[in-house]
Motif scaffolding. Structure first.
Motif, PDB file in Angstrom:
ATOM      1  N   PRO A 186     -28.431 -66.840  17.150  1.00  0.00           N
ATOM      2  CA  PRO A 186     -27.514 -65.987  16.522  1.00  0.00           C
ATOM      3  C   PRO A 186     -27.153 -66.502  15.240  1.00  0.00           C
ATOM      4  O   PRO A 186     -27.139 -65.605  14.101  1.00  0.00           O
ATOM      5  N   GLU A 187     -27.287 -67.800  14.861  1.00  0.00           N
ATOM      6  CA  GLU A 187     -27.081 -68.290  13.389  1.00  0.00           C
ATOM      7  C   GLU A 187     -28.139 -67.865  12.478  1.00  0.00           C
ATOM      8  O   GLU A 187     -28.016 -67.615  11.310  1.00  0.00           O
ATOM      9  N   GLN A 188     -29.507 -67.774  13.190  1.00  0.00           N
ATOM     10  CA  GLN A 188     -30.631 -67.287  12.399  1.00  0.00           C
ATOM     11  C   GLN A 188     -30.437 -65.588  11.893  1.00  0.00           C
ATOM     12  O   GLN A 188     -30.772 -65.189  10.865  1.00  0.00           O
ATOM     13  N   ARG A 189     -30.051 -65.048  12.918  1.00  0.00           N
ATOM     14  CA  ARG A 189     -29.679 -63.514  12.719  1.00  0.00           C
ATOM     15  C   ARG A 189     -28.650 -63.507  11.678  1.00  0.00           C
ATOM     16  O   ARG A 189     -28.575 -62.566  10.778  1.00  0.00           O
ATOM     17  N   ARG A 190     -27.573 -64.172  11.593  1.00  0.00           N
ATOM     18  CA  ARG A 190     -26.617 -64.011  10.516  1.00  0.00           C
ATOM     19  C   ARG A 190     -26.957 -64.231   9.256  1.00  0.00           C
ATOM     20  O   ARG A 190     -26.537 -63.796   8.220  1.00  0.00           O
ATOM     21  N   ILE A 191     -28.118 -65.404   9.241  1.00  0.00           N
ATOM     22  CA  ILE A 191     -28.418 -65.507   7.989  1.00  0.00           C
ATOM     23  C   ILE A 191     -29.500 -64.347   7.417  1.00  0.00           C
ATOM     24  O   ILE A 191     -29.248 -64.182   6.093  1.00  0.00           O
ATOM     25  N   LEU A 196     -29.338 -59.212   3.915  1.00  0.00           N
ATOM     26  CA  LEU A 196     -29.543 -57.874   3.597  1.00  0.00           C
ATOM     27  C   LEU A 196     -28.378 -57.306   2.814  1.00  0.00           C
ATOM     28  O   LEU A 196     -28.217 -56.451   2.226  1.00  0.00           O
ATOM     29  N   ALA A 197     -27.159 -58.212   3.039  1.00  0.00           N
ATOM     30  CA  ALA A 197     -25.986 -57.614   2.148  1.00  0.00           C
ATOM     31  C   ALA A 197     -25.866 -57.913   0.688  1.00  0.00           C
ATOM     32  O   ALA A 197     -25.330 -57.482  -0.302  1.00  0.00           O
ATOM     33  N   ARG A 198     -27.026 -58.847   0.304  1.00  0.00           N
ATOM     34  CA  ARG A 198     -27.245 -59.109  -1.206  1.00  0.00           C
ATOM     35  C   ARG A 198     -27.926 -57.825  -1.957  1.00  0.00           C
ATOM     36  O   ARG A 198     -28.401 -57.118  -1.587  1.00  0.00           O
ATOM     37  N   HIS A 199     -27.533 -57.840  -2.958  1.00  0.00           N
ATOM     38  CA  HIS A 199     -28.076 -56.900  -4.226  1.00  0.00           C
ATOM     39  C   HIS A 199     -28.908 -57.435  -5.173  1.00  0.00           C
ATOM     40  O   HIS A 199     -27.966 -57.951  -6.046  1.00  0.00           O
ATOM     41  N   PRO A 200     -30.213 -57.352  -5.337  1.00  0.00           N
ATOM     42  CA  PRO A 200     -31.100 -56.815  -4.017  1.00  0.00           C
ATOM     43  C   PRO A 200     -31.238 -57.980  -3.011  1.00  0.00           C
ATOM     44  O   PRO A 200     -31.014 -59.193  -3.364  1.00  0.00           O
ATOM     45  N   PRO A 201     -31.699 -57.338  -2.024  1.00  0.00           N
ATOM     46  CA  PRO A 201     -32.288 -58.292  -0.777  1.00  0.00           C
ATOM     47  C   PRO A 201     -33.165 -59.165  -1.315  1.00  0.00           C
ATOM     48  O   PRO A 201     -34.140 -58.724  -1.955  1.00  0.00           O
ATOM     49  N   PRO A 202     -33.165 -60.383  -0.547  1.00  0.00           N
ATOM     50  CA  PRO A 202     -34.274 -61.364  -1.014  1.00  0.00           C
ATOM     51  C   PRO A 202     -35.373 -61.027  -0.026  1.00  0.00           C
ATOM     52  O   PRO A 202     -35.757 -60.131   0.854  1.00  0.00           O
ATOM     53  N   LEU A 203     -36.785 -61.401  -0.862  1.00  0.00           N
ATOM     54  CA  LEU A 203     -38.102 -61.098  -0.286  1.00  0.00           C
ATOM     55  C   LEU A 203     -38.262 -62.198   0.828  1.00  0.00           C
ATOM     56  O   LEU A 203     -39.007 -62.001   1.955  1.00  0.00           O
ATOM     57  N   GLU A 204     -37.547 -63.426   0.964  1.00  0.00           N
ATOM     58  CA  GLU A 204     -37.742 -64.551   1.754  1.00  0.00           C
ATOM     59  C   GLU A 204     -36.293 -64.986   2.324  1.00  0.00           C
ATOM     60  O   GLU A 204     -35.335 -64.946   1.444  1.00  0.00           O
ATOM     61  N   VAL A 205     -36.149 -65.405   3.530  1.00  0.00           N
ATOM     62  CA  VAL A 205     -34.985 -66.085   4.076  1.00  0.00           C
ATOM     63  C   VAL A 205     -35.341 -67.390   4.642  1.00  0.00           C
ATOM     64  O   VAL A 205     -36.634 -67.545   5.244  1.00  0.00           O
ATOM     65  N   ASP A 206     -34.649 -68.480   4.360  1.00  0.00           N
ATOM     66  CA  ASP A 206     -34.807 -69.919   4.859  1.00  0.00           C
ATOM     67  C   ASP A 206     -34.033 -69.862   6.227  1.00  0.00           C
ATOM     68  O   ASP A 206     -32.846 -69.840   6.305  1.00  0.00           O
ATOM     69  N   LEU A 207     -34.646 -69.516   7.450  1.00  0.00           N
ATOM     70  CA  LEU A 207     -33.947 -69.793   8.633  1.00  0.00           C
ATOM     71  C   LEU A 207     -33.767 -70.975   9.134  1.00  0.00           C
ATOM     72  O   LEU A 207     -33.049 -71.250  10.304  1.00  0.00           O
ATOM     73  N   GLY A 208     -34.039 -72.207   8.435  1.00  0.00           N
ATOM     74  CA  GLY A 208     -34.218 -73.481   9.038  1.00  0.00           C
ATOM     75  C   GLY A 208     -34.882 -73.867  10.083  1.00  0.00           C
ATOM     76  O   GLY A 208     -35.573 -72.970  10.571  1.00  0.00           O
ATOM     77  N   PRO A 234     -44.067 -67.454   5.332  1.00  0.00           N
ATOM     78  CA  PRO A 234     -43.520 -67.317   4.190  1.00  0.00           C
ATOM     79  C   PRO A 234     -44.639 -66.273   3.377  1.00  0.00           C
ATOM     80  O   PRO A 234     -45.717 -66.212   4.052  1.00  0.00           O
ATOM     81  N   VAL A 235     -44.415 -65.673   2.435  1.00  0.00           N
ATOM     82  CA  VAL A 235     -45.088 -64.495   1.702  1.00  0.00           C
ATOM     83  C   VAL A 235     -46.446 -65.270   1.310  1.00  0.00           C
ATOM     84  O   VAL A 235     -47.551 -64.560   1.603  1.00  0.00           O
ATOM     85  N   SER A 236     -46.530 -66.392   1.060  1.00  0.00           N
ATOM     86  CA  SER A 236     -47.602 -67.111   0.369  1.00  0.00           C
ATOM     87  C   SER A 236     -48.754 -67.220   1.639  1.00  0.00           C
ATOM     88  O   SER A 236     -49.905 -67.462   1.514  1.00  0.00           O
ATOM     89  N   GLY A 237     -48.271 -67.153   2.953  1.00  0.00           N
ATOM     90  CA  GLY A 237     -49.036 -67.524   4.062  1.00  0.00           C
ATOM     91  C   GLY A 237     -49.699 -66.194   4.716  1.00  0.00           C
ATOM     92  O   GLY A 237     -50.221 -66.457   5.742  1.00  0.00           O
ATOM     93  N   LEU A 238     -49.258 -65.213   4.095  1.00  0.00           N
ATOM     94  CA  LEU A 238     -49.755 -63.758   4.649  1.00  0.00           C
ATOM     95  C   LEU A 238     -50.927 -63.353   3.617  1.00  0.00           C
ATOM     96  O   LEU A 238     -50.774 -63.358   2.651  1.00  0.00           O
ATOM     97  N   LYS A 239     -51.714 -62.757   4.567  1.00  0.00           N
ATOM     98  CA  LYS A 239     -53.049 -62.043   3.989  1.00  0.00           C
ATOM     99  C   LYS A 239     -52.698 -60.700   3.311  1.00  0.00           C
ATOM    100  O   LYS A 239     -51.682 -60.262   3.931  1.00  0.00           O
ATOM    101  N   LYS A 240     -53.320 -60.172   2.560  1.00  0.00           N
ATOM    102  CA  LYS A 240     -52.985 -58.939   1.920  1.00  0.00           C
ATOM    103  C   LYS A 240     -52.924 -57.973   2.891  1.00  0.00           C
ATOM    104  O   LYS A 240     -52.106 -57.014   3.080  1.00  0.00           O
ATOM    105  N   ALA A 241     -54.012 -57.724   3.954  1.00  0.00           N
ATOM    106  CA  ALA A 241     -54.031 -57.052   5.082  1.00  0.00           C
ATOM    107  C   ALA A 241     -52.752 -57.083   5.827  1.00  0.00           C
ATOM    108  O   ALA A 241     -52.122 -56.172   6.475  1.00  0.00           O
ATOM    109  N   GLU A 242     -52.309 -58.313   6.331  1.00  0.00           N
ATOM    110  CA  GLU A 242     -51.274 -58.501   6.977  1.00  0.00           C
ATOM    111  C   GLU A 242     -49.906 -58.060   6.277  1.00  0.00           C
ATOM    112  O   GLU A 242     -49.037 -57.337   7.096  1.00  0.00           O
ATOM    113  N   GLN A 243     -49.693 -58.272   5.150  1.00  0.00           N
ATOM    114  CA  GLN A 243     -48.597 -57.645   4.252  1.00  0.00           C
ATOM    115  C   GLN A 243     -48.563 -56.082   4.190  1.00  0.00           C
ATOM    116  O   GLN A 243     -47.575 -55.581   4.183  1.00  0.00           O
TER     117      GLN A 243
END
Length: 521
Positions: A186-191, A196-208, A234-243
């Protein structure tokens, strides 16, 4: 995919590997090929390019310096082209590439560099074609999953067939819509919801925790960001095809979210109409049983009504409260009609086997976890023997909720009869009687305020809220005590009630309460 290994594996190019470089270097994706004879090509060579050279730089620099410059540019490797003047790759270049851990291959005199460029072009063309075909096939699979009712879980299943990634879908209310390969707390979902409430929303979130940073792919239904497709990498760990696959899936999830929102809107409208039917009585009361049946509630059995709202001075409900209440009763396997208003949320359901107060306490506990910064309160009405008797329990539960909202303290749940206040008596009156009494007392005050832009009603409410203390009331209104006395004298003149007399003060207080109750019905 363009790699040195792919080029070396093409027999038409007659390439021979001289230095393999570090582990995996030959299979590293190459950006393109770059033909150069500059002694220092590093300003022009892009990271990931394969350098093609005939060694014409040897008159101006050493092999060691050239290899070091290529390495500094981040090139994927070197292809040395043999020619009549240089029938073999220089040993100095081979040794330099070994020291720099830079892959090195040689190409025979008979094969021009243009053949390497053509081969790279073919690989790129095939790669783009395969990616396009894959995107079309994936799109067909995603469309089929949604059209067949598989929902967000079906979308994730399609993704997981191609890419073994930990995925989750969370909406802006922190509700889990689907998950595959991971289970968020639940805490990670809250993060995620806060992101999502930010403007603009982030490309990454730290779930801890072990999950760490997760990539966010936004899911929008009607203009706004309504949910997020999360990949717990993280974005850096995703291949272009995966993104690309994740981005495509997020677009299809937008269709699913929009569909769910449309269904929720229809259900909310039907539920709100049910409350209107109950309160209006008359011919519309005959429609109540059918509307209850539409939500799976048996109209012939005993029914109960709960009203939940936030205390702490909140004037309106928060988005997501109705959904939270509905999910709570669904988890209890109870059929329910949940209608959200501007200040409260009403639930009509079959009388449960569990004690109603215990059920309400459990509901408050769930809501507090979802909205930790707010204090929920639940009002309970009497039990209705059938759908035709729902009006009084509905009014009672709302009035009980209103009393709890105004009271200070830790009490979160109470029935209408437990409260034992003047509102119990007022609640037994019909709306016409209440409004008539209120208009007779408060009406002249409002007419005066309306014609003179006065503040007599505000003054009266503040005076009664401060238990008739002149000093506290004047301070709350930011006026002098003499100004307060003049306003109260005007109220006495207009209403015939003197705030200094107990019975008149009771009339004024009850008139304001009756007016509030009649307006909330």
């Amino acid at each position: 995919m363009l790699t040195l290994a792919a080029l070396i594996g093409n027999p038409a190019l007659e390439l021979r590997l001289l230095v393999p470089g570090p582990a995996g270097a030959l299979d590293r994706e190459a950006l393109w090929v770059h033909n150069t004879e500059l002694p220092d090509p590093s300003p022009y060579v892009r990271a990931g390019e394969i350098v093609l050279t005939n060694g014409l730089w040897q008159d101006e620099t050493t092999a060691s310096a050239f290899a070091a410059n290529v390495r500094r540019a981040g090139a994927a490797g070197i292809v040395f082209g043999l020619r009549t003047e240089t029938p073999a790759t220089p040993e100095e270049l081979i040794e330099a590439c070994r020291r720099e851990e830079l892959p090195l291959a040689e190409i025979s005199i008979e094969v021009p560099f243009t053949a390497v460029t053509e081969a790279a072009s073919v690989i790129h063309t095939d790669q783009r074609r395969d990616a396009l075909v894959g995107m079309v096939r994936r799109g067909d699979a995603l469309a089929a999953a949604i059209s067949h009712g598989a929902g967000a879980s079906g979308v994730l299943a399609v993704l997981r067939r191609e890419h073994d990634l930990p995925l989750a879908v969370v909406d802006r209310m922190a509700r889990p819509l689907a998950a595959a390969g991971v289970e968020l707390t639940p805490e990670q979902r809250r993060i995620v919801a806060e992101g999502l409430a930010r403007h603009p929303p982030p490309l990454e979130v730290d779930l801890g925790g072990q999950e760490g940073r997760a990539t966010v792919f936004l899911v929008g239904a009607v203009g706004d960001t309504d949910a997020a497709l999360l990949c717990l990498r993280p974005v850096s760990g995703l291949k272009k095809a995966e993104q690309d696959a994740l981005d495509q899936a997020a677009r299809f999830l937008s269709l699913e979210v929009a569909k769910q929102q449309a269904i929720q809107a229809i259900e909310l409208r039907f539920a709100s109409e049910l409350l209107d039917m109950i309160l209006s009585g008359g011919h519309r009361a005959a429609e109540v049983p059918d509307r209850l049946r539409a939500f799976g509630v048996d109209p012939s059995g005993e029914l109960v009504v709960l009203t939940i709202a936030f205390a702490d001075g909140a004037e309106s409900t928060l988005p997501g409260l109705s959904e939270t209440v509905g999910e709570f009763f669904l988890a209890q396997s109870l059929a329910v009609v949940v209608a959200g208003g501007s200040q409260d949320v009403v639930a009509v359901l079959q009388r449960p086997r569990l004690d109603l107060s215990e059920l309400a306490e459990a509901l408050c506990s769930v809501v507090r976890k979802r909205f930790p910064e707010r204090r929920p309160v639940v009002g309970l009405g009497d039990t209705a023997a059938s759908a035709g008797e729902l009006r009084q329990p509905l009014v009672q539960s709302r009035e009980a909720c209103q009393v709890l909202r105004r009271r200070r303290g830790a009490q979160a749940v109470a029935s209408f009869r437990e409260l034992g206040t003047h509102r119990l008596l007022l609640g037994l009156q019909d709306a016409g009687t209440l409004q008539g009494f209120a208009d007779g007392v408060v009406g002249p005050i409002r007419e005066h305020d309306g014609s003179r832009a006065g503040e007599l009603e505000v003054t009266l409410r503040a005076f009664l809220s401060n238990d008739g203390h002149f000093g506290a009331t004047a301070a709350a209104l930011y006026v002098h005590v003499n100004t307060l006395r003049n306003r109260l004298a005007k109220i006495t003149e207009l209403t015939g009630r003197d705030v200094a007399r107990t019975e008149d003060r009771v009339d004024l207080y009850l008139a304001l309460e009756a007016d509030d109750m009649s307006r909330s019905r």
